[in-house]
Design a protein around this motif. Sequence first.
Motif, PDB file in Angstrom:
ATOM      1  N   ASP A 162      38.762  41.047  52.767  1.00  0.00           N
ATOM      2  CA  ASP A 162      38.179  42.015  51.635  1.00  0.00           C
ATOM      3  C   ASP A 162      39.070  42.506  50.698  1.00  0.00           C
ATOM      4  O   ASP A 162      38.530  43.376  49.970  1.00  0.00           O
ATOM      5  N   GLY A 163      40.353  42.200  50.753  1.00  0.00           N
ATOM      6  CA  GLY A 163      41.230  42.610  49.530  1.00  0.00           C
ATOM      7  C   GLY A 163      42.460  43.346  50.130  1.00  0.00           C
ATOM      8  O   GLY A 163      42.609  43.546  51.344  1.00  0.00           O
ATOM      9  N   PRO A 164      43.093  43.927  49.149  1.00  0.00           N
ATOM     10  CA  PRO A 164      44.307  44.553  49.579  1.00  0.00           C
ATOM     11  C   PRO A 164      44.171  46.088  50.182  1.00  0.00           C
ATOM     12  O   PRO A 164      43.202  46.762  49.917  1.00  0.00           O
ATOM     13  N   ARG A 165      45.217  46.130  51.086  1.00  0.00           N
ATOM     14  CA  ARG A 165      45.168  47.271  51.957  1.00  0.00           C
ATOM     15  C   ARG A 165      46.549  47.346  52.138  1.00  0.00           C
ATOM     16  O   ARG A 165      47.533  46.837  51.689  1.00  0.00           O
ATOM     17  N   LEU A 166      46.998  48.713  52.333  1.00  0.00           N
ATOM     18  CA  LEU A 166      48.374  49.090  52.717  1.00  0.00           C
ATOM     19  C   LEU A 166      48.799  48.569  53.950  1.00  0.00           C
ATOM     20  O   LEU A 166      47.968  48.451  55.133  1.00  0.00           O
ATOM     21  N   TRP A 167      49.991  47.862  54.059  1.00  0.00           N
ATOM     22  CA  TRP A 167      50.724  47.325  55.254  1.00  0.00           C
ATOM     23  C   TRP A 167      50.858  48.456  56.511  1.00  0.00           C
ATOM     24  O   TRP A 167      51.093  49.524  55.948  1.00  0.00           O
ATOM     25  N   PRO A 168      50.920  48.182  57.643  1.00  0.00           N
ATOM     26  CA  PRO A 168      51.079  49.296  58.590  1.00  0.00           C
ATOM     27  C   PRO A 168      52.702  49.629  58.455  1.00  0.00           C
ATOM     28  O   PRO A 168      53.224  48.808  58.244  1.00  0.00           O
ATOM     29  N   VAL A 169      52.624  50.963  58.413  1.00  0.00           N
ATOM     30  CA  VAL A 169      53.924  51.583  58.530  1.00  0.00           C
ATOM     31  C   VAL A 169      54.361  52.038  59.860  1.00  0.00           C
ATOM     32  O   VAL A 169      53.834  52.815  60.592  1.00  0.00           O
ATOM     33  N   THR A 170      55.320  51.558  60.207  1.00  0.00           N
ATOM     34  CA  THR A 170      56.097  51.596  61.717  1.00  0.00           C
ATOM     35  C   THR A 170      57.098  53.062  61.838  1.00  0.00           C
ATOM     36  O   THR A 170      57.812  52.731  61.014  1.00  0.00           O
ATOM     37  N   SER A 218      55.643  46.011  67.744  1.00  0.00           N
ATOM     38  CA  SER A 218      55.507  46.065  66.287  1.00  0.00           C
ATOM     39  C   SER A 218      56.296  45.261  65.744  1.00  0.00           C
ATOM     40  O   SER A 218      56.269  44.663  64.387  1.00  0.00           O
ATOM     41  N   GLY A 219      57.788  44.811  66.072  1.00  0.00           N
ATOM     42  CA  GLY A 219      58.609  43.977  65.550  1.00  0.00           C
ATOM     43  C   GLY A 219      59.445  44.503  64.569  1.00  0.00           C
ATOM     44  O   GLY A 219      60.134  43.783  63.751  1.00  0.00           O
ATOM     45  N   LYS A 220      59.030  45.804  64.148  1.00  0.00           N
ATOM     46  CA  LYS A 220      59.987  46.475  62.903  1.00  0.00           C
ATOM     47  C   LYS A 220      59.561  48.012  63.130  1.00  0.00           C
ATOM     48  O   LYS A 220      59.140  48.290  63.473  1.00  0.00           O
ATOM     49  N   LEU A 221      60.662  48.466  62.001  1.00  0.00           N
ATOM     50  CA  LEU A 221      60.641  49.921  61.925  1.00  0.00           C
ATOM     51  C   LEU A 221      60.382  50.054  60.247  1.00  0.00           C
ATOM     52  O   LEU A 221      61.385  49.364  59.622  1.00  0.00           O
ATOM     53  N   ASP A 222      59.958  51.081  60.070  1.00  0.00           N
ATOM     54  CA  ASP A 222      59.822  51.299  58.445  1.00  0.00           C
ATOM     55  C   ASP A 222      60.503  52.622  57.958  1.00  0.00           C
ATOM     56  O   ASP A 222      61.201  52.736  57.214  1.00  0.00           O
ATOM     57  N   VAL A 223      60.186  53.651  58.766  1.00  0.00           N
ATOM     58  CA  VAL A 223      60.486  54.938  58.541  1.00  0.00           C
ATOM     59  C   VAL A 223      60.934  55.573  59.898  1.00  0.00           C
ATOM     60  O   VAL A 223      60.265  55.658  60.787  1.00  0.00           O
ATOM     61  N   VAL A 224      62.018  55.985  60.177  1.00  0.00           N
ATOM     62  CA  VAL A 224      62.662  56.608  61.332  1.00  0.00           C
ATOM     63  C   VAL A 224      62.888  58.142  60.987  1.00  0.00           C
ATOM     64  O   VAL A 224      63.475  58.739  59.999  1.00  0.00           O
ATOM     65  N   VAL A 225      62.322  58.949  61.881  1.00  0.00           N
ATOM     66  CA  VAL A 225      62.197  60.342  61.859  1.00  0.00           C
ATOM     67  C   VAL A 225      63.125  60.977  63.023  1.00  0.00           C
ATOM     68  O   VAL A 225      62.611  61.021  64.122  1.00  0.00           O
ATOM     69  N   ALA A 226      64.390  61.182  62.690  1.00  0.00           N
ATOM     70  CA  ALA A 226      65.050  61.539  63.663  1.00  0.00           C
ATOM     71  C   ALA A 226      65.039  63.497  63.735  1.00  0.00           C
ATOM     72  O   ALA A 226      65.746  63.922  62.914  1.00  0.00           O
TER      73      ALA A 226
END
Length: 124
Positions: free
Chosen positions: A23-31, A106-114
Amino acid sequence: MTDQIVYLGERLGQASSRWPHADGPRLWPVTSPVSGASRGIGLGLVKALSERDNAIIYAGIRDVTKPGNGLAPLVRAHPDKVILVQLNSGDPSDASAAAATIKAISGKLDVVVANAGESANRVA
């Protein structure tokens, strides 16, 4: 805020079939792994991220069997979005195990909060 995002496909005039959703564009999952997620700033970040449609949060806590009164309801409300991982800042093997879990799921990391503030185990 999401209405301000310019999607590259829309800018280029590409058909919606180029998007992963029919149904169109959405935001990609952020891990996002968040350490110190059981209270304070970490818990606040998990709460805020869990309200986003595109978030997958790995809530890092010392003992996954004791998520606490603040985090437990979030895990129940968002079981596919808030995932508990054992992450004691004083134990390097926890970080390796958490990274392996995140990579497997998930296979990836987008934002790491330490965010871990203190540890009962002190590293010399």
